[in-house]
Design an enzyme around this catalytic site. Structure first.
Site, mmCIF file in Angstrom:
data_model
loop_
_atom_site.group_PDB
_atom_site.id
_atom_site.type_symbol
_atom_site.label_atom_id
_atom_site.label_comp_id
_atom_site.label_asym_id
_atom_site.label_seq_id
_atom_site.Cartn_x
_atom_site.Cartn_y
_atom_site.Cartn_z
ATOM 1 N N MET A 1 1.008 -1.331 -0.099
ATOM 2 C CA MET A 1 -0.082 0.289 -0.003
ATOM 3 C C MET A 1 0.938 1.475 0.314
ATOM 4 O O MET A 1 1.629 1.455 0.900
ATOM 5 C CB MET A 1 -0.966 -0.048 1.140
ATOM 6 C CG MET A 1 -0.719 1.155 2.248
ATOM 7 S SD MET A 1 -1.915 0.896 3.595
ATOM 8 C CE MET A 1 -0.964 -0.442 4.509
ATOM 9 N N PRO A 2 0.846 1.981 -0.899
ATOM 10 C CA PRO A 2 1.437 3.143 -1.246
ATOM 11 C C PRO A 2 1.111 4.398 -0.023
ATOM 12 O O PRO A 2 -0.119 4.415 0.042
ATOM 13 C CB PRO A 2 1.549 3.518 -2.500
ATOM 14 C CG PRO A 2 0.627 2.849 -3.397
ATOM 15 C CD PRO A 2 0.039 1.758 -2.275
ATOM 16 N N ILE A 3 1.726 5.002 0.502
ATOM 17 C CA ILE A 3 1.486 6.081 1.379
ATOM 18 C C ILE A 3 2.084 7.323 1.023
ATOM 19 O O ILE A 3 3.293 7.400 0.742
ATOM 20 C CB ILE A 3 2.368 5.675 2.907
ATOM 21 C CG1 ILE A 3 1.427 4.469 3.303
ATOM 22 C CG2 ILE A 3 1.737 6.990 3.719
ATOM 23 C CD1 ILE A 3 2.042 4.097 4.663
#
Length: 64
Positions: free
Chosen positions: A1-3
């Site tokens: 999951m990109p943040i």
């Protein structure tokens, strides 16, 4: 999951922050090939008194 982490001077409205989250999420999802739902965006507001540039606070460098 990109943040995605975004640090800003305080003062943006809720609507502006919603637009920032939407635009960044859609752009990263498109570029990275992931779903928009997988992207997290963290917005941190900072006072100009808590941010410094070259030995002076941002309030001194960028007065209101």
């Amino acid at each position: 999951m990109p943040i995605i982490r975004v640090d800003l001077f305080e003062g943006r409205s809720v609507d502006q922050k919603k637009a920032i989250v939407k635009e960044l999420s859609e752009g990263l999802a498109r570029t990275a090939g992931c779903s928009v739902q997988a992207v997290e965006v963290l917005i941190t507001d900072h006072s100009k008194d808590d941010w410094g540039f070259g030995g002076v606070t941002a309030r001194d460098k960028f007065p209101d």
